[in-house]
Design an enzyme around this catalytic site. Structure first.
Site, PDB file in Angstrom:
ATOM      1  N   HIS A 153       0.828  -1.215   0.000  1.00 36.52           N
ATOM      2  CA  HIS A 153       0.000   0.000   0.000  1.00 36.52           C
ATOM      3  C   HIS A 153       0.867   1.272   0.000  1.00 36.52           C
ATOM      4  CE1 HIS A 153      -2.962  -3.080   0.867  1.00 36.52           C
ATOM      5  NE2 HIS A 153      -2.148  -3.500   1.811  1.00 36.52           N
ATOM      6  N   GLU A 176      -1.657   0.115   8.066  1.00 40.67           N
ATOM      7  CA  GLU A 176      -0.850  -0.959   7.486  1.00 40.67           C
ATOM      8  C   GLU A 176       0.268  -0.367   6.617  1.00 40.67           C
ATOM      9  OE1 GLU A 176      -3.024  -3.504   4.857  1.00 40.67           O
ATOM     10  OE2 GLU A 176      -1.266  -4.749   4.413  1.00 40.67           O
ATOM     11  N   HIS A 186       2.992  -6.960   4.544  1.00 42.63           N
ATOM     12  CA  HIS A 186       1.626  -6.520   4.863  1.00 42.63           C
ATOM     13  C   HIS A 186       1.250  -6.875   6.299  1.00 42.63           C
ATOM     14  CE1 HIS A 186       0.231  -5.815   0.615  1.00 42.63           C
ATOM     15  NE2 HIS A 186       1.341  -6.504   0.421  1.00 42.63           N
ATOM     16  N   GLU A 230       1.752 -11.680   5.498  1.00 40.10           N
ATOM     17  CA  GLU A 230       0.799 -10.959   6.346  1.00 40.10           C
ATOM     18  C   GLU A 230       1.323 -11.192   7.761  1.00 40.10           C
ATOM     19  OE1 GLU A 230      -1.610  -9.042   5.401  1.00 40.10           O
ATOM     20  OE2 GLU A 230      -2.240  -9.691   3.399  1.00 40.10           O
TER      21      GLU A 230
HETATM   22 ZN   LIG Z   1      -1.967  -5.324   2.705  1.00 40.62          ZN
END
Ligand SMILES: [Zn+2]
Length: 280
Positions: free
Chosen positions: A74, A111, A166, A244
């Site tokens: 992101h 995030e 992430h 993640e």
């Molecule tokens: Zn993400």
């Protein structure tokens, strides 16, 4: 660093593992050296025990010659430009938005900020170990790049390994981390599916060991998940995984992610996993 005589390097290796690697380590070694270097050199050259001069420590730069691309998921400015971020791009198995804003903790720690901070820490560690490292974005206040471009950056750099970082945004009771690896899609990624899987397992093992975080309770098996819908993986022609790191909507994991010391722990664990893969 390379111009230093072998004896000095050997001394550094004995005194501190981070000789020249960090400001404080380098300064300490630098201050000590002038007063005693002659004696130390003599001592080093005395064949006590006839240990063959071990030049520099063999693992001082274990990742010399390796190229790593780090993709902080992101971007902090994505929310400002929905038109650019929502533009559809082709990820071979489907069309998807160019990028997304990502999730955040209930307290508002995003995030994008988390992944960027961990990535910067990871760059430092990997560079200290000799790797050439490239980030897919260099600030947390911009927009994008698109997921297609994030993959292209790794390809163009001919990365030996690429990782996209992430934090997940799942239901609050869910917790733990997981690795996402590519699947064969009858496309260019197919030839790196096997290598990506090995990279994923190495990073999974190092991450569990280094952070103490459990395997995901809600996705994948033993923290391993394989997907064919992510542009960052589908379009990669170099070994690549996503991680993640945990669930940012889970209170306990959110608290850890907001702690800089824990983020350093994450970065170190990721570096160790990458190194294990790259040296294998
Ligand atoms: Zn993400």
């Amino acid at each position: 660093m390379r111009a230093l005589p072998a004896s000095v390097l050997a001394v550094c290796g004995l005194i501190a593992s981070a000789c020249g690697g960090t400001g404080t380590g380098g300064a300490a070694a630098g201050q000590a050296a002038p007063a005693t270097s002659a004696e130390q050199t003599a001592a080093e050259q005395t064949p006590v025990g006839r240990t063959p001069a071990k030049q520099s420590p063999p693992d001082a730069k274990p990742l010399e010659g390796k190229v790593v691309v780090i993709d902080p998921g992101h971007n902090g400015g994505n929310y400002r430009d929905p038109a650019a971020v929502n533009r559809k791009v082709n990820v071979l198995t489907k069309w998807k938005p160019c990028d997304t804003t990502g999730t955040q903790t209930n307290g508002g720690y995003t995030e994008a900020a988390f992944s960027f901070d961990v990535s910067k820490r990871l760059v430092k560690i990997l560079e200290t170990r000799g790797a050439t490292v490239k980030l897919t974005r260099t600030s947390n206040n911009g927009v994008g790049p698109c997921i297609t471009e994030r993959a292209a950056i790794g390809n163009k750099a001919r990365a030996d390994a690429a990782i996209s970082i992430h934090g997940d945004g799942a239901a609050p009771a869910n917790h733990g981390f997981h690795i996402i690896m590519p699947k064969k899609i009858n496309g260019p990624v197919d030839k790196v599916v096997g290598a990506s899987s090995r990279l994923g397992i190495d990073v999974r093992d190092a991450f569990a060991k280094g952070t103490g975080l459990p395997y995901s309770t809600y996705i994948g098996r033993n923290a391993l998940d394989y997907r064919n819908d992510l542009g960052g993986l589908n379009l990669s022609t170099v070994p690549k995984i996503f991680i993640e790191c945990g669930n940012m909507r889970n209170a306990a994991e959110a608290a850890k992610f907001q702690d800089p010391k824990f983020r350093q722990k994450i970065a170190l664990a990721l570096a160790n996993g990458l190194q294990h893969y790259l040296k294998a």
